[in-house]
Design a protein around this motif. Sequence first.
Motif, PDB file in Angstrom:
ATOM      1  N   PRO A  40      -0.761  -2.204  -4.098  1.00 43.59           N
ATOM      2  CA  PRO A  40       0.561  -2.364  -4.711  1.00 43.59           C
ATOM      3  C   PRO A  40       0.431  -2.546  -6.218  1.00 43.59           C
ATOM      4  CG  PRO A  40      -0.090  -4.394  -3.648  1.00 43.59           C
ATOM      5  CD  PRO A  40      -1.144  -3.385  -3.307  1.00 43.59           C
ATOM      6  N   HIS A  61       8.870  -8.828  -4.137  1.00 41.74           N
ATOM      7  CA  HIS A  61       7.601  -8.275  -3.684  1.00 41.74           C
ATOM      8  C   HIS A  61       7.738  -6.767  -3.478  1.00 41.74           C
ATOM      9  CE1 HIS A  61      10.007  -9.137  -0.134  1.00 41.74           C
ATOM     10  NE2 HIS A  61       9.380  -8.127   0.440  1.00 41.74           N
ATOM     11  N   GLU A  63       7.346  -3.533  -0.983  1.00 43.61           N
ATOM     12  CA  GLU A  63       7.267  -3.097   0.411  1.00 43.61           C
ATOM     13  C   GLU A  63       6.923  -1.614   0.405  1.00 43.61           C
ATOM     14  OE1 GLU A  63      10.813  -4.044   2.587  1.00 43.61           O
ATOM     15  OE2 GLU A  63      10.423  -6.191   2.487  1.00 43.61           O
ATOM     16  N   TRP A  64       6.467  -1.114   1.531  1.00 45.04           N
ATOM     17  CA  TRP A  64       6.097   0.281   1.672  1.00 45.04           C
ATOM     18  C   TRP A  64       7.248   1.041   2.339  1.00 45.04           C
ATOM     19  CZ3 TRP A  64       2.353   2.984  -0.423  1.00 45.04           C
ATOM     20  CH2 TRP A  64       2.029   4.231   0.099  1.00 45.04           C
ATOM     21  N   HIS A  69       5.303   2.441  -2.781  1.00 44.79           N
ATOM     22  CA  HIS A  69       5.654   1.029  -2.939  1.00 44.79           C
ATOM     23  C   HIS A  69       7.023   0.931  -3.604  1.00 44.79           C
ATOM     24  CE1 HIS A  69       1.808  -0.682  -1.786  1.00 44.79           C
ATOM     25  NE2 HIS A  69       1.227   0.308  -2.450  1.00 44.79           N
ATOM     26  N   PRO A  88       6.086 -12.895   1.548  1.00 47.71           N
ATOM     27  CA  PRO A  88       5.367 -11.672   1.898  1.00 47.71           C
ATOM     28  C   PRO A  88       4.193 -11.455   0.948  1.00 47.71           C
ATOM     29  CG  PRO A  88       7.711 -11.256   1.656  1.00 47.71           C
ATOM     30  CD  PRO A  88       7.466 -12.636   1.174  1.00 47.71           C
ATOM     31  N   GLU A  89       3.148 -10.825   1.456  1.00 42.97           N
ATOM     32  CA  GLU A  89       1.976 -10.592   0.611  1.00 42.97           C
ATOM     33  C   GLU A  89       1.207  -9.356   1.059  1.00 42.97           C
ATOM     34  OE1 GLU A  89      -0.737 -13.865   0.965  1.00 42.97           O
ATOM     35  OE2 GLU A  89      -0.878 -13.655   3.127  1.00 42.97           O
ATOM     36  N   TRP A  90       0.464  -8.791   0.115  1.00 40.26           N
ATOM     37  CA  TRP A  90      -0.457  -7.687   0.377  1.00 40.26           C
ATOM     38  C   TRP A  90      -1.865  -8.250   0.312  1.00 40.26           C
ATOM     39  CZ3 TRP A  90       0.737  -2.769   1.755  1.00 40.26           C
ATOM     40  CH2 TRP A  90       2.055  -2.364   1.581  1.00 40.26           C
ATOM     41  N   TRP A  97      -5.018  -1.720   2.254  1.00 40.14           N
ATOM     42  CA  TRP A  97      -4.080  -2.789   1.930  1.00 40.14           C
ATOM     43  C   TRP A  97      -3.155  -3.029   3.102  1.00 40.14           C
ATOM     44  CZ3 TRP A  97      -4.325  -5.776  -2.358  1.00 40.14           C
ATOM     45  CH2 TRP A  97      -5.254  -5.379  -3.307  1.00 40.14           C
ATOM     46  N   TYR A  99       0.102  -5.232   4.626  1.00 36.19           N
ATOM     47  CA  TYR A  99       1.292  -5.980   4.234  1.00 36.19           C
ATOM     48  C   TYR A  99       1.632  -7.005   5.307  1.00 36.19           C
ATOM     49  CZ  TYR A  99       6.196  -6.914   3.154  1.00 36.19           C
ATOM     50  OH  TYR A  99       7.388  -7.524   2.866  1.00 36.19           O
ATOM     51  N   ARG A 101       4.524  -9.627   6.298  1.00 37.39           N
ATOM     52  CA  ARG A 101       5.924  -9.964   6.030  1.00 37.39           C
ATOM     53  C   ARG A 101       6.084 -11.454   5.785  1.00 37.39           C
ATOM     54  NH1 ARG A 101       9.255  -5.663   7.943  1.00 37.39           N
ATOM     55  NH2 ARG A 101      11.008  -7.039   7.635  1.00 37.39           N
TER      56      ARG A 101
END
Length: 125
Positions: A40, A61, A63-64, A69, A88-90, A97, A99, A101
Amino acid sequence: MKKLAISFAVGAASLLSVGTAVMVPTTAQAQPAVIVQTPPPPPRSEHVPPPRRGYVWAPGHYEWHRGRHVWVAGNWVRARPGYAYRAPEWRERDGRWEYNRGRWDRDHDGVPNRYDRRPDNPNRS
């Protein structure tokens, strides 16, 4: 003949009710994991508004979506008493990578309760 018609009607009704119960989706279904090759972009700087009583700030953040992204702006989420909000984090794992939630964690250990061997452990800090 009348018994046969009644039996048929009861059987059809029970089949229809079972079919309906199985096909109705619920909102608590697990979301599929998002794993991509592209990292990201760096997080954007965003203005955090003043605190709101009974709410938790969920930071913006990426998202895909549709092969790229996409930035999702931060917003207020209604607080859940007894839970800690995990943003949320990558995370990079083996050159890919993944993701994760945003979620609510009851025992504040950072492990989602569905993966925790001892969820809601009161002895954890």
